[in-house]
Design a protein around this motif. Sequence first.
Motif, PDB file in Angstrom:
ATOM      1  N   SER A  16     -18.802   1.794  -1.432  1.00 23.97           N
ATOM      2  CA  SER A  16     -17.572   1.388  -1.069  1.00 23.97           C
ATOM      3  C   SER A  16     -17.694   3.314   0.408  1.00 23.97           C
ATOM      4  O   SER A  16     -17.206   2.979   0.969  1.00 23.97           O
ATOM      5  CB  SER A  16     -16.232   2.264  -1.226  1.00 23.97           C
ATOM      6  OG  SER A  16     -16.119   3.332  -2.191  1.00 23.97           O
ATOM      7  N   LEU A  17     -18.212   4.484  -0.244  1.00 27.72           N
ATOM      8  CA  LEU A  17     -18.574   5.394  -0.031  1.00 27.72           C
ATOM      9  C   LEU A  17     -19.798   4.719   1.432  1.00 27.72           C
ATOM     10  O   LEU A  17     -19.544   5.235   2.876  1.00 27.72           O
ATOM     11  CB  LEU A  17     -19.890   6.709  -0.353  1.00 27.72           C
ATOM     12  CG  LEU A  17     -19.161   7.903   0.156  1.00 27.72           C
ATOM     13  CD1 LEU A  17     -19.248   8.581   0.899  1.00 27.72           C
ATOM     14  CD2 LEU A  17     -20.797   8.785  -1.099  1.00 27.72           C
ATOM     15  N   GLY A  18     -20.102   4.677   1.701  1.00 30.86           N
ATOM     16  CA  GLY A  18     -21.372   3.787   2.113  1.00 30.86           C
ATOM     17  C   GLY A  18     -20.879   3.588   3.358  1.00 30.86           C
ATOM     18  O   GLY A  18     -20.751   3.649   4.391  1.00 30.86           O
ATOM     19  N   LEU A  19     -20.360   2.210   2.831  1.00 28.54           N
ATOM     20  CA  LEU A  19     -19.419   1.491   3.560  1.00 28.54           C
ATOM     21  C   LEU A  19     -18.634   2.361   5.217  1.00 28.54           C
ATOM     22  O   LEU A  19     -18.406   2.108   6.107  1.00 28.54           O
ATOM     23  CB  LEU A  19     -17.778   0.214   3.199  1.00 28.54           C
ATOM     24  CG  LEU A  19     -17.839  -0.356   4.216  1.00 28.54           C
ATOM     25  CD1 LEU A  19     -18.886  -1.007   5.278  1.00 28.54           C
ATOM     26  CD2 LEU A  19     -16.929  -1.095   2.895  1.00 28.54           C
ATOM     27  N   ILE A 114     -23.145  19.767  -1.797  1.00 26.49           N
ATOM     28  CA  ILE A 114     -23.527  21.312  -1.449  1.00 26.49           C
ATOM     29  C   ILE A 114     -25.287  20.534  -0.909  1.00 26.49           C
ATOM     30  O   ILE A 114     -25.552  20.842   0.132  1.00 26.49           O
ATOM     31  CB  ILE A 114     -24.143  22.511  -2.714  1.00 26.49           C
ATOM     32  CG1 ILE A 114     -22.509  23.109  -2.824  1.00 26.49           C
ATOM     33  CG2 ILE A 114     -24.731  24.095  -2.166  1.00 26.49           C
ATOM     34  CD1 ILE A 114     -22.766  23.699  -4.075  1.00 26.49           C
ATOM     35  N   GLY A 115     -25.584  20.360  -1.870  1.00 22.08           N
ATOM     36  CA  GLY A 115     -26.615  19.749  -0.560  1.00 22.08           C
ATOM     37  C   GLY A 115     -26.573  18.290  -0.042  1.00 22.08           C
ATOM     38  O   GLY A 115     -27.177  19.168   1.424  1.00 22.08           O
ATOM     39  N   VAL A 116     -25.368  17.514   0.190  1.00 18.88           N
ATOM     40  CA  VAL A 116     -25.326  17.010   1.578  1.00 18.88           C
ATOM     41  C   VAL A 116     -24.795  17.464   2.348  1.00 18.88           C
ATOM     42  O   VAL A 116     -25.498  17.875   3.559  1.00 18.88           O
ATOM     43  CB  VAL A 116     -23.872  15.913   1.264  1.00 18.88           C
ATOM     44  CG1 VAL A 116     -23.329  15.662   2.089  1.00 18.88           C
ATOM     45  CG2 VAL A 116     -24.537  14.819  -0.543  1.00 18.88           C
ATOM     46  N   VAL A 117     -24.412  18.399   2.334  1.00 18.24           N
ATOM     47  CA  VAL A 117     -23.961  19.589   3.619  1.00 18.24           C
ATOM     48  C   VAL A 117     -25.223  19.985   4.259  1.00 18.24           C
ATOM     49  O   VAL A 117     -25.794  20.326   5.384  1.00 18.24           O
ATOM     50  CB  VAL A 117     -23.058  21.061   3.457  1.00 18.24           C
ATOM     51  CG1 VAL A 117     -22.568  21.937   4.216  1.00 18.24           C
ATOM     52  CG2 VAL A 117     -21.586  20.511   2.816  1.00 18.24           C
ATOM     53  N   ILE A 181     -23.546  13.389   9.050  1.00 21.39           N
ATOM     54  CA  ILE A 181     -23.102  13.698   7.623  1.00 21.39           C
ATOM     55  C   ILE A 181     -23.692  12.058   7.105  1.00 21.39           C
ATOM     56  O   ILE A 181     -23.925  12.393   5.745  1.00 21.39           O
ATOM     57  CB  ILE A 181     -21.599  13.263   7.884  1.00 21.39           C
ATOM     58  CG1 ILE A 181     -21.314  14.591   8.875  1.00 21.39           C
ATOM     59  CG2 ILE A 181     -21.329  12.940   6.443  1.00 21.39           C
ATOM     60  CD1 ILE A 181     -20.137  15.009   8.968  1.00 21.39           C
ATOM     61  N   SER A 182     -23.670  11.236   7.615  1.00 22.92           N
ATOM     62  CA  SER A 182     -23.721  10.178   6.702  1.00 22.92           C
ATOM     63  C   SER A 182     -25.045   9.609   6.700  1.00 22.92           C
ATOM     64  O   SER A 182     -25.988   9.341   5.282  1.00 22.92           O
ATOM     65  CB  SER A 182     -23.575   8.304   7.709  1.00 22.92           C
ATOM     66  OG  SER A 182     -22.088   8.410   8.153  1.00 22.92           O
ATOM     67  N   TRP A 187     -29.515  10.740   2.492  1.00 20.86           N
ATOM     68  CA  TRP A 187     -30.956  10.809   1.995  1.00 20.86           C
ATOM     69  C   TRP A 187     -30.482  12.306   1.128  1.00 20.86           C
ATOM     70  O   TRP A 187     -31.744  11.812   0.155  1.00 20.86           O
ATOM     71  CB  TRP A 187     -31.257  12.011   3.135  1.00 20.86           C
ATOM     72  CG  TRP A 187     -32.315  13.165   2.836  1.00 20.86           C
ATOM     73  CD1 TRP A 187     -32.671  14.586   2.688  1.00 20.86           C
ATOM     74  CD2 TRP A 187     -33.617  12.793   2.771  1.00 20.86           C
ATOM     75  NE1 TRP A 187     -33.095  15.219   2.389  1.00 20.86           N
ATOM     76  CE2 TRP A 187     -34.888  14.105   2.201  1.00 20.86           C
ATOM     77  CE3 TRP A 187     -34.669  11.296   2.932  1.00 20.86           C
ATOM     78  CZ2 TRP A 187     -35.835  14.634   1.861  1.00 20.86           C
ATOM     79  CZ3 TRP A 187     -35.725  11.466   2.575  1.00 20.86           C
ATOM     80  CH2 TRP A 187     -36.309  13.079   2.101  1.00 20.86           C
ATOM     81  N   TRP A 188     -29.683  12.465   0.645  1.00 21.74           N
ATOM     82  CA  TRP A 188     -29.415  13.636  -0.860  1.00 21.74           C
ATOM     83  C   TRP A 188     -29.140  13.155  -1.478  1.00 21.74           C
ATOM     84  O   TRP A 188     -29.764  12.974  -2.662  1.00 21.74           O
ATOM     85  CB  TRP A 188     -28.481  14.604  -0.649  1.00 21.74           C
ATOM     86  CG  TRP A 188     -28.280  15.688  -1.473  1.00 21.74           C
ATOM     87  CD1 TRP A 188     -27.363  15.781  -2.547  1.00 21.74           C
ATOM     88  CD2 TRP A 188     -29.150  16.557  -1.628  1.00 21.74           C
ATOM     89  NE1 TRP A 188     -27.511  16.566  -3.341  1.00 21.74           N
ATOM     90  CE2 TRP A 188     -28.495  17.176  -2.869  1.00 21.74           C
ATOM     91  CE3 TRP A 188     -30.656  17.315  -0.927  1.00 21.74           C
ATOM     92  CZ2 TRP A 188     -29.658  18.476  -3.239  1.00 21.74           C
ATOM     93  CZ3 TRP A 188     -30.824  18.442  -1.281  1.00 21.74           C
ATOM     94  CH2 TRP A 188     -30.713  19.394  -2.376  1.00 21.74           C
ATOM     95  N   LEU A 189     -28.480  12.099  -1.833  1.00 24.28           N
ATOM     96  CA  LEU A 189     -28.428  10.785  -2.926  1.00 24.28           C
ATOM     97  C   LEU A 189     -29.457  10.187  -3.104  1.00 24.28           C
ATOM     98  O   LEU A 189     -29.800  10.271  -4.549  1.00 24.28           O
ATOM     99  CB  LEU A 189     -27.564   9.934  -2.583  1.00 24.28           C
ATOM    100  CG  LEU A 189     -26.017   9.777  -2.371  1.00 24.28           C
ATOM    101  CD1 LEU A 189     -24.355   8.988  -1.967  1.00 24.28           C
ATOM    102  CD2 LEU A 189     -25.673  11.217  -3.716  1.00 24.28           C
ATOM    103  N   ALA A 190     -30.081   9.914  -1.986  1.00 25.71           N
ATOM    104  CA  ALA A 190     -32.088   9.148  -2.316  1.00 25.71           C
ATOM    105  C   ALA A 190     -32.393  10.430  -3.178  1.00 25.71           C
ATOM    106  O   ALA A 190     -33.528  10.105  -3.966  1.00 25.71           O
ATOM    107  CB  ALA A 190     -32.272   8.206  -1.075  1.00 25.71           C
TER     108      ALA A 190
END
Length: 196
Positions: A16-19, A114-117, A181-182, A187-190
């Motif tokens: 759902s986040l990806g969508l 934090i990693g995502v940012v 952002i996407s 990238w960070w989740l992978a």
Amino acid sequence: MDYAIAQQLAAALLASLGLLLFIATWIDLKSHRIPNALVLLGILIGVLGNGLAPAGFGFNSEVLPGGLGWWMAFKGMGYGLMMMLPFYVLRAMGAGDVKLMAMVGAYVGPGTVIGVVVSTFVIGGIMALVVAARSGELNRVLENVRWALFGFMMKSSTGQITNMSEGTATSQIKLPYALAISLGTLWWLAWQRMSG
């Protein structure tokens, strides 16, 4: 709760986040806006998912997938918001981008956001350089960055507040930051999955 069911629930919430990120990126590419309703929906899903799902180490965890809890969802949302807000104040980013990162934080919690940012800023910087080079404005963009940083340092040393557009030549480049952002989120989740 059975581990397989917890994994499926976590995968559904990540999907759902990806969508939502895909939809936000699509709209941003077409109209340079990110709808508030979309961001609010994502925040609700992220907070409710983390609060109602069985406790775990986050939706991206392979060890114990599950919700981080209400407090961590709100804390993640706050971290995402606060890390991006200075760039909105400096007029280097739109309000929709800030709210979109808050939405991501509601899903992934404070540690991961934090990693995502950081990933988003790296990817956004690369995108900006590529777009500037393709449009023939790379020299102007680099000159703008130089003058903006110089002005920021000068005003900061006297206690004044500045914005990133002061004293720079205007540029016609508009970067749909929802894409950064996407990509930064994915990238960070992978990377978390591969290194965990």
